[in-house]
Design a protein around this motif. Structure first.
Motif, PDB file in Angstrom:
ATOM      1  N   SER A 124     -27.867 -34.729  19.808  1.00 28.55           N
ATOM      2  CA  SER A 124     -29.264 -34.447  20.124  1.00 28.55           C
ATOM      3  C   SER A 124     -29.837 -33.507  19.067  1.00 28.55           C
ATOM      4  CB  SER A 124     -29.393 -33.812  21.511  1.00 28.55           C
ATOM      5  OG  SER A 124     -28.745 -32.553  21.542  1.00 28.55           O
ATOM      6  N   LEU A 305     -34.673 -35.835  19.828  1.00 35.80           N
ATOM      7  CA  LEU A 305     -34.025 -37.110  19.562  1.00 35.80           C
ATOM      8  C   LEU A 305     -32.621 -37.052  20.148  1.00 35.80           C
ATOM      9  CD1 LEU A 305     -35.046 -37.737  15.834  1.00 35.80           C
ATOM     10  CD2 LEU A 305     -36.103 -38.686  17.892  1.00 35.80           C
ATOM     11  N   THR A 306     -32.279 -38.034  20.969  1.00 37.41           N
ATOM     12  CA  THR A 306     -30.952 -38.076  21.575  1.00 37.41           C
ATOM     13  C   THR A 306     -30.326 -39.433  21.336  1.00 37.41           C
ATOM     14  OG1 THR A 306     -31.848 -38.789  23.701  1.00 37.41           O
ATOM     15  CG2 THR A 306     -31.587 -36.423  23.368  1.00 37.41           C
ATOM     16  N   GLY A 307     -29.044 -39.451  21.246  1.00 36.16           N
ATOM     17  CA  GLY A 307     -28.324 -40.704  21.072  1.00 36.16           C
ATOM     18  C   GLY A 307     -26.901 -40.559  21.536  1.00 36.16           C
ATOM     19  N   SER A 328     -27.087 -45.796  23.107  1.00 37.92           N
ATOM     20  CA  SER A 328     -28.507 -45.586  23.363  1.00 37.92           C
ATOM     21  C   SER A 328     -29.038 -44.609  22.326  1.00 37.92           C
ATOM     22  CB  SER A 328     -28.732 -45.029  24.779  1.00 37.92           C
ATOM     23  OG  SER A 328     -28.197 -43.723  24.888  1.00 37.92           O
ATOM     24  N   PHE A 329     -30.317 -44.728  22.005  1.00 35.40           N
ATOM     25  CA  PHE A 329     -30.943 -43.844  21.016  1.00 35.40           C
ATOM     26  C   PHE A 329     -32.436 -43.836  21.271  1.00 35.40           C
ATOM     27  CE2 PHE A 329     -33.250 -43.284  17.027  1.00 35.40           C
ATOM     28  CZ  PHE A 329     -32.765 -42.051  16.637  1.00 35.40           C
ATOM     29  N   GLY A 330     -33.039 -42.650  21.152  1.00 30.62           N
ATOM     30  CA  GLY A 330     -34.479 -42.597  21.290  1.00 30.62           C
ATOM     31  C   GLY A 330     -34.980 -41.184  21.491  1.00 30.62           C
ATOM     32  N   PRO A 331     -36.296 -41.024  21.403  1.00 34.32           N
ATOM     33  CA  PRO A 331     -36.892 -39.700  21.577  1.00 34.32           C
ATOM     34  C   PRO A 331     -37.171 -39.406  23.048  1.00 34.32           C
ATOM     35  CG  PRO A 331     -38.571 -41.259  20.930  1.00 34.32           C
ATOM     36  CD  PRO A 331     -37.277 -42.034  20.982  1.00 34.32           C
ATOM     37  N   SER A 332     -37.271 -38.110  23.329  1.00 36.29           N
ATOM     38  CA  SER A 332     -37.701 -37.685  24.659  1.00 36.29           C
ATOM     39  C   SER A 332     -38.804 -36.648  24.485  1.00 36.29           C
ATOM     40  CB  SER A 332     -36.534 -37.099  25.465  1.00 36.29           C
ATOM     41  OG  SER A 332     -36.037 -35.928  24.842  1.00 36.29           O
TER      42      SER A 332
END
Length: 480
Positions: A124, A305-307, A328-332
């Motif tokens: 993250s 950003l987490t993945g 999984s990957f994407g922004p929060s």
């Protein structure tokens, strides 16, 4: 360009600017038309020309416990700074598990028992779009600067205290020697009076008066010895030793340290750079200015950003090969919508704290100016007083000689002799105290100007070196 700017982020809150304060152009005792020589603060105590004092200062810098505490605070501030810097970078964690499972019974009544192995990796990164973490790093850096100035301030106070207590100790030795010498002289006067009483030229009352004055002078010695012992004990503790450690070393009397005068004092603006307590207050003001940005940034959205990626297999050897893989990957995004004014109140708290430290900085500057002005006046006036006392002591010394000669020839009374001896002792003791005051005023002036330790100080080495810090049996640790 937009992506780069987004990743770099921005900052909110006020940027720190060093305050500009109106300072006097010269000290009150200086001529405003002549240029002032800069203060010579490097190893100023060596101007007292006492090798024993120089050695004690070196020993105190190396062994004083307040200095050791200040060094530990620097190590703490450095570690806090590293913690803050770490928030600017991504974090990553790995995980693994092995489980033995039993599935639920089917309609046929059978169930399966199997092993499952899982490994994973997740990361993250907070993008810090509005600079909360950058402001945290900024504040931590200023806090580190403040802790270093605190060490310098501790050293300044320490060196001044060592020099002052040393001068006082030597002064008490001189005053003890004066009291003993004076009482011996007064005892000789009493002996002469006793002889004259036996010859019928003096009375028993004269003998009693002479003996009483000698005893009164001797009564000062125990008090002076107690004060001397206290000064030596304090010196021992300042050097990091038991109170009686320096008793033998300082037992032999030595002259009261005498400084070379006058000394240059520079201009008032110099204290902004030379006084560590002023520099510390300025760094703390900077630190709390940066903390406003931290509090302000909490009112804005935050993006992370987490993945993660994981693999699962029924056999350990199949992980990464014959296994299921998920990722999984994407922004929060987190947006503060309603908090009943809590975040704005936190900003107001930070601003009020900043104001307090700004006022503390101005107060530190005024206190520093006051310290210098007071020390300059005290030193100048004490030198004038010392000259008058020296002249008075010479006159009383001559008077005692004349009175004793006249008394032996029967041309004056014993009361005149005793009065002259009492006055001489009083003014000679005052003269010694004045010499001590000149030394301590000189020390106070150098402290006020910011004279401290400018040598190297190792603040990286901890006081305690830990051993066996790795994993071990709890029973082994409990037996220590």
């Amino acid at each position: 360009m937009l992506t780069a700017a987004t990743l770099a982020g921005c900052v909110v809150g006020p940027d720190y600017q060093k305050p500009l304060l109106a300072m006097p152009t010269a000290w009150s005792t200086q001529s405003k038309t002549t240029s002032a020589k800069p203060a010579q603060l490097s190893k100023w105590w060596q101007q007292l020309r006492d090798p024993e004092l120089n050695a004690l200062v070196e020993q105190a810098v190396a062994g004083n416990l307040d200095v050791a505490t200040a060094k530990a605070k620097i190590r703490e501030a450095r570690a806090s700074y590293r913690q803050s810097v770490a928030t600017l970078f991504p974090s990553a964690d790995g995980s693994a598990s092995a489980t033995r499972n039993k599935s639920a019974a089917t309609t046929s009544g059978s169930n399966a028992i199997y092993s499952e192995y899982q490994a994973g990796f997740d990361a993250s990164w907070e993008l810090d779009l509005f600079g909360a973490n950058h402001r945290s790093v900024e504040a931590a850096r200023y806090g580190l600067d403040a802790s270093e100035e605190e060490l310098r301030s501790t050293l300044l106070t320490l060196i001044g205290d060592v020099a002052s207590y040393y001068a006082q100790a030597r002064g008490y030795q001189a005053r003890i020697e004066l009291a003993q010498r004076t009482s011996a002289s007064q005892n000789r006067t009493a002996a002469l009076t006793r002889v004259q009483a036996q010859a019928g030229t003096a009375t028993a009352a004269d003998v009693a008066k002479a003996m009483g004055q000698a005893a009164s002078t001797e009564a000062n010695v125990p008090t002076l010895r107690a004060s001397y012992a206290e000064a030596v004990h304090r010196l021992s503790v300042l050097t990091g030793q038991p109170p009686a450690a320096l008793n033998e070393r300082l037992k032999r009397a030595a002259p009261i340290p005498t400084p070379r005068l006058p000394i240059p004092t520079g201009i008032p603006a110099d204290i902004l750079l030379t006084r560590p307590d002023v520099r510390k207050a300025e760094r703390q003001y900077a630190e709390y200015t940066a903390k406003i940005g931290q509090a302000e940034a909490a009112r804005y959205p935050s993006v992370s950003l987490t993945g993660d990626i994981s693999t699962t297999a029924l056999k350990l050897g199949d992980l990464g090969k014959n296994s299921t893989i998920g990722w999984s990957f994407g922004p929060s995004l987190s947006v503060p919508l309603f908090n009943a004014g809590k975040l704005q109140a936190a900003v107001d708290v930070a601003k009020a704290q900043r104001d307090q430290y700004f006022v503390a900085y101005k107060s530190a500057v005024l206190t520093a100016l006051e310290d210098v002005e007071n020390a300059i006046v005290s030193l100048r006036q004490e030198r004038l007083r010392n000259a008058k006392l020296a002249s008075s002591a010479k006159s009383y010394r001559d008077a005692v000689g004349f009175e004793r000669t006249l008394y032996q020839s029967g041309e004056t009374s014993l009361l005149d002799v005793l009065d002259s001896e009492r006055s001489l002792y009083s003014v000679e003791d005052d003269l010694l105290q004045s010499r001590i005051a000149i030394a301590t005023d000189y020390i106070a002036l150098n402290k006020a100007l910011g004279g401290g330790w400018d040598g190297n100080i190792d603040s990286a080495t901890p006081e305690i070196i830990d051993v066996k810090t790795g994993p071990r049996l709890a029973s082994e640790a409990a037996t220590q």
